[in-house]
Design a protein around this motif. Structure first.
Motif, PDB file in Angstrom:
ATOM      1  N   TRP A 266       0.843  -1.202   0.000  1.00  0.00           N
ATOM      2  CA  TRP A 266       0.000   0.000   0.000  1.00  0.00           C
ATOM      3  C   TRP A 266       0.878   1.251   0.000  1.00  0.00           C
ATOM      4  O   TRP A 266       0.623   2.219  -0.742  1.00  0.00           O
ATOM      5  CB  TRP A 266      -0.921  -0.024   1.221  1.00  0.00           C
ATOM      6  CG  TRP A 266      -2.096   0.907   1.166  1.00  0.00           C
ATOM      7  CD1 TRP A 266      -2.478   1.702   0.134  1.00  0.00           C
ATOM      8  CD2 TRP A 266      -3.056   1.124   2.209  1.00  0.00           C
ATOM      9  NE1 TRP A 266      -3.623   2.410   0.465  1.00  0.00           N
ATOM     10  CE2 TRP A 266      -3.989   2.069   1.729  1.00  0.00           C
ATOM     11  CE3 TRP A 266      -3.217   0.609   3.493  1.00  0.00           C
ATOM     12  CZ2 TRP A 266      -5.062   2.516   2.503  1.00  0.00           C
ATOM     13  CZ3 TRP A 266      -4.290   1.044   4.254  1.00  0.00           C
ATOM     14  CH2 TRP A 266      -5.199   1.987   3.768  1.00  0.00           C
ATOM     15  N   THR A 270       1.182   3.641  -3.316  1.00  0.00           N
ATOM     16  CA  THR A 270       0.757   5.033  -3.141  1.00  0.00           C
ATOM     17  C   THR A 270       1.866   5.988  -3.555  1.00  0.00           C
ATOM     18  O   THR A 270       1.614   6.994  -4.243  1.00  0.00           O
ATOM     19  CB  THR A 270       0.348   5.296  -1.685  1.00  0.00           C
ATOM     20  OG1 THR A 270      -0.752   4.452  -1.328  1.00  0.00           O
ATOM     21  CG2 THR A 270      -0.050   6.747  -1.483  1.00  0.00           C
ATOM     22  N   MET A 295      -4.079   7.178  -1.488  1.00  0.00           N
ATOM     23  CA  MET A 295      -4.222   5.917  -0.766  1.00  0.00           C
ATOM     24  C   MET A 295      -5.546   5.250  -1.088  1.00  0.00           C
ATOM     25  O   MET A 295      -5.622   4.030  -1.272  1.00  0.00           O
ATOM     26  CB  MET A 295      -4.084   6.157   0.738  1.00  0.00           C
ATOM     27  CG  MET A 295      -2.674   6.519   1.181  1.00  0.00           C
ATOM     28  SD  MET A 295      -2.574   6.875   2.954  1.00  0.00           S
ATOM     29  CE  MET A 295      -3.085   5.309   3.659  1.00  0.00           C
ATOM     30  N   VAL A 298      -5.452   3.833  -4.675  1.00  0.00           N
ATOM     31  CA  VAL A 298      -4.684   2.589  -4.765  1.00  0.00           C
ATOM     32  C   VAL A 298      -5.540   1.389  -4.384  1.00  0.00           C
ATOM     33  O   VAL A 298      -5.456   0.327  -5.008  1.00  0.00           O
ATOM     34  CB  VAL A 298      -3.416   2.666  -3.883  1.00  0.00           C
ATOM     35  CG1 VAL A 298      -2.838   1.281  -3.615  1.00  0.00           C
ATOM     36  CG2 VAL A 298      -2.364   3.552  -4.549  1.00  0.00           C
TER      37      VAL A 298
END
Length: 428
Positions: A266, A270, A295, A298
């Motif tokens: 993550w 990002t 975020m 994603v």
């Protein structure tokens, strides 16, 4: 810019494979080991939808058949009906065809006892215990620890003017923070991080790496039983009364792994989006707004857990017009479902405020809400600290040359090289 989910896959297509003997339902099945799932998953998903609809036949390593659930509504249905689609891997009708030393054995194997495969009251009790242990984590202490670790990692490369943000930053940070809130001594953190990543990546020393992780967690459980402390491991040990030490250790490993690797990807995904997509690059100087947007984006377009081998049919049924036999394996296609054109026709529209993605799962086996909050705090802090410390960070390669990890199961970069103006240590 991000790719359209219906973009043709052209040369990077997952290869069509020969169906298993006596399995007409798997005519035109694609191999999950094909390169297209890494190089152009949007194109592959689009082709599979056109050929088969929202539920498509696939072949795992060894030509073992399964179904990939690509449709958002169908994935929601499968994860909502625990009676019809169970997590009990012993129900699989292909065990007689699975070869010895099967590469996917760490992911799919018989007689699993961890909470991931538990069902009924047993799963409910353990899931509640895990949720309570994580919910008790002080959010301010968590953010402070994440910031401390992030600063420490940036200090290792900030003076060099260049870095590789996956190996040097994203892949290290979540594990070090989680080790702290678990109650693992800081001195053991680096070795645990290395072992966890080696085990997940399936390197030559994967077995030895897993044994190290198991040893650390076993020692942790024993230590917390003897001397409880205000940490996650102590709370879990206390809540698991009546369960064996072996089961406690397995669940400690499961939630550590589930918290570490997706959070690392993550962070990496990002950072890539912020550095390559002009929609975000233009607003970076405007403050924190774009970080949260990136975020969220994603989780829709490059969700870290792309596919999960996770459900087995308990009886003959049908799903999106496909006949599903008792014991058939259904693979949860989170990446495909999140980019389903029926629920997200415009992939270039901002997704801020829309959290109906299925990246954390759905139903009784979804990721516990406290775990989601912990992952978000760690990831957001990691991105913000890096941008604070290195405000002119820029990609050191073109976006189309970045390599994704060679796995249909996870969506994460192998490397993210960047350059920046050298900065002093402890500069914030």
């Amino acid at each position: 810019m991000t790719a359209s989910p219906e973009q043709p896959s052209e040369n990077a297509v997952a290869t069509a494979a020969t169906p298993p003997p006596g399995c007409p339902a798997h005519q035109g099945a694609r191999s999950l080991s094909g390169p297209g799932f890494q190089t152009n998953p949007f194109g592959v998903y689009g082709e599979m939808r056109r050929e088969h609809g929202p539920v498509a036949p696939v072949l795992l390593d060894g030509d073992i058949p399964g179904w990939l659930v690509l449709g958002y509504r169908e994935l929601h249905q499968v994860t909502s009906d625990a009676e019809l689609f169970t997590r009990d891997a012993n129900q699989w009708n292909q065990w007689d065809n699975v070869p010895e030393n099967w590469p996917l054995a760490p992911m799919i194997s018989r007689d699993q006892t961890s909470v991931v495969y538990a069902t009924g009251e047993d799963h409910q009790r353990r899931a509640e215990a895990i949720g309570e242990a994580l919910e008790a984590v002080d959010p301010y202490e968590l953010a402070r620890q994440a910031e401390h670790v992030a600063d420490r990692l940036v200090d290792e490369f900030c003076h060099q003017g260049e870095a590789e943000l996956i190996a040097d930053y994203a892949r290290l940070l979540p594990e070090l923070v989680l080790a702290h809130i678990y109650g693992i001594p800081d001195a053991e953190g680096p070795a645990l991080v290395q072992a966890m990543n080696d085990a997940i990546d399936g390197k030559e020393n994967a077995f030895e790496a897993y044994q190290h992780v198991y040893m650390v967690m076993s020692q942790l459980a024993s230590a917390k039983r003897a001397a409880p402390a205000p940490d996650v491991a102590s709370r879990m040990v206390a809540s698991y009364r009546g369960y064996s030490d072996e089961l406690i250790v397995q669940d400690l490993i499961v939630i550590m792994t589930a918290g570490h690797q997706p959070t690392a990807d993550w962070i990496g995904n990002t950072l890539r989006l912020l550095l390559t997509d002009e929609r975000f690059a233009l607003s970076l100087s405007g403050g924190r707004h774009s970080v949260g947007q990136a975020m969220n984006e994603v989780l829709w377009e490059d969700t870290p857990v792309a596919n999960l081998a996770a459900r087995w049919a308990t009886r003959d049924t049908s799903l999106a017009g496909k006949r599903i036999r008792k014991g058939d394996l259904l693979i949860l296609g989170f990446h495909g479902a999140n980019t389903d054109p029926l629920v997200r026709p415009d992939t270039h529209a901002f997704t801020e405020g829309n959290s109906s993605f299925l990246s954390f799962g759905h139903g009784e086996h979804r990721c516990p809400h406290p775990a989601q909050e912990i992952a978000e705090t760690i990831a957001k802090t990691a991105v913000e600290v890096l941008l604070d410390r290195l405000p002119d960070v820029r990609l050191a390669a073109s976006d189309d040359t970045l390599l994704w990890r060679p796995s249909p199961w996870v969506r994460g970069l192998s490397a993210l090289p960047v350059t920046f103006t050298p900065a002093p240590k402890g500069g914030r």
